[in-house]
Design an enzyme around this catalytic site. Structure first.
Site, PDB file in Angstrom:
ATOM      1  CE  LYS A 102      -4.647   0.358   0.499  1.00 34.20           C
ATOM      2  NZ  LYS A 102      -5.653  -0.642   0.105  1.00 34.20           N
ATOM      3  N   GLY A 113     -21.262   4.785   4.708  1.00 33.52           N
ATOM      4  CA  GLY A 113     -20.254   5.376   3.823  1.00 33.52           C
ATOM      5  C   GLY A 113     -20.723   5.299   2.381  1.00 33.52           C
TER       6      GLY A 113
HETATM    7  N1  PHE Z   1      -8.204   0.124  -3.201  1.00 32.48           N
HETATM    8  C1  PHE Z   1      -8.020  -1.165  -3.775  1.00 32.48           C
HETATM    9  C2  PHE Z   1      -8.178  -2.233  -2.691  1.00 32.48           C
HETATM   10  O1  PHE Z   1      -8.133  -1.938  -1.518  1.00 32.48           O
HETATM   11  C3  PHE Z   1      -6.655  -1.243  -4.342  1.00 32.48           C
HETATM   12  C4  PHE Z   1      -6.484  -1.605  -5.756  1.00 32.48           C
HETATM   13  C5  PHE Z   1      -7.483  -1.588  -6.683  1.00 32.48           C
HETATM   14  C6  PHE Z   1      -5.238  -1.969  -6.137  1.00 32.48           C
HETATM   15  C7  PHE Z   1      -7.237  -1.974  -7.957  1.00 32.48           C
HETATM   16  C8  PHE Z   1      -4.960  -2.346  -7.408  1.00 32.48           C
HETATM   17  C9  PHE Z   1      -5.965  -2.329  -8.303  1.00 32.48           C
HETATM   18  O2  PHE Z   1      -8.359  -3.381  -2.995  1.00 32.48           O
END
Ligand code: PHE
Length: 343
Positions: A74, A178
């Site tokens: 992340k 949300g």
């Molecule tokens: N926000 C997405 C999740 O938590 C992250 C993500 C989405 C990463 C698409 C890569 C591609 O799953």
């Protein structure tokens, strides 16, 4: 002292933005680490780091349970409380993020998350190719939120079936907490299915959506404690605290918000109260399944959609396994993650 179990965490002060850019790579055991880029307000960067550590580990679990050949990571950018970015500052920040990702040589790729959009991904894409969900016109797979919502809907069907014997959501009493990118789309889908819907958001302007959908509006302070069949957390994490557990009045909790449990012990407390909790990383995997199937693993959009619908089966199996073994769904999910990663 808790064990540090991340492969790599880097924190750079972005040379253009002056802001701390944190990239946490939790695991690359199954493949490239993936996880969105969160640009959010924090009290200070330590809080942002804590968030990055937690949500990146969550992504490892998300990919493992979804059967993807990827690990978790992340990016978190800590905006000081109250700071607003103008267009130029935002661009500078995203280029700072891109340079950090590029320096990791493909160990990690990013995507959208809280506070970022596909357009932002295109800006990151100016400086690194390790980015998912750029707009379709620019060669990416676009917005992942409709797919996350579709996956959560599948998880809700399995939850409904476990509670009431049939998966139809018509008449099911649900509270969606949300109404951001995913929450709004999910609320629309649930209204179309004839669910008995309550919705909530910290932004009062979203009341318009409640009226449009014929949903009851609930004050954010009371959203979690409504008398409903299924509570659907669709905002930020950490909302299921020890303090809130005695006040909950739902039969189950299934939603896409990442890292809903304030602490891991909360899963056991929910279980003791007879409340079913479907792990967020199982229910919220639709977006990442779509993006990775299409952009990384050479699948079609139809194949991605079919994989997302599989979440219903995954949740069904998880709940059945947990019930027959007398363990929490959280424990059952964790065992399946560990089995895949073999740690
Ligand atoms: N926000 C997405 C999740 O938590 C992250 C993500 C989405 C990463 C698409 C890569 C591609 O799953």
């Amino acid at each position: 002292m808790s064990k540090f179990d991340h492969e790599r965490v880097v924190i750079h002060t972005g040379p253009r933005s002056g802001l701390p850019v944190i990239v946490a790579i939790h695991s690359t055991v199954l493949g490239q680490a993936v996880g969105g880029c969160r640009v959010w307000h924090y009290g200070d960067w330590h809080e942002a780091l804590t968030d990055a550590l937690r949500v990146s580990a969550g992504m490892t679990a998300k990919c493992a349970v979804a059967g993807l050949a990827n690990g978790g990571g992340k990016t978190v950018v800590a905006l000081p409380n109250g700071m607003r970015l103008d267009a130029a500052q935002r661009r500078n920040l995203l280029h700072d993020v891109a340079d950090v990702i590029e320096s990791l040589d493909g160990a990690y790729a990013t995507g959208p998350d809280v506070g970022t959009t596909p357009v932002d991904m295109a800006v990151i894409g100016d400086r690194t190719r390790h980015v998912f969900c750029r707009p379709q016109e620019q060669g990416g797979s676009g917005d992942s939120s409709p797919h996350t919502a579709a996956g959560t809907l599948a998880a809700l069907r399995a939850t409904r079936r476990h509670l009431h014997g049939a998966s139809k959501l018509q008449g099911c009493r649900l509270a969606v907490v949300g109404l951001g990118g995913v929450g709004e789309k999910l609320a629309r889908m649930l209204a179309a299915e004839g669910a008995q819907l309550q919705v909530s958001d910290i932004d009062q302007a979203k009341r318009v959506l409640a009226d449009q959908l014929g949903a009851a509006w609930i004050d954010p302070d009371e959203a979690l404690t409504q008398d409903v069949d299924i509570l659907v957390p669709a905002a930020l994490g950490g909302i299921l605290t020890q303090q809130i557990i005695p006040r909950l009045r739902c039969a189950a909790i299934t939603g896409p918000a990442n890292n809903q449990l304030a602490t891991p012990e909360v899963a056991e407390l929910l279980h003791q109260r007879g409340i079913l909790w479907v792990p967020d990383y199982v229910a919220g995997a639709g977006g990442v399944i779509h993006a990775l199937t299409v952009e990384l693993h050479g699948g079609t959009r139809d194949e991605a959609a079919a994989r997302i619908l599989q979440i219903e089966n995954t949740v069904h199996t998880l709940l059945a396994t947990a019930a027959s073994a007398g363990i929490t769904p959280a424990q059952a999910a964790l065992e399946s993650v560990q089995h895949r990663i073999k740690t």
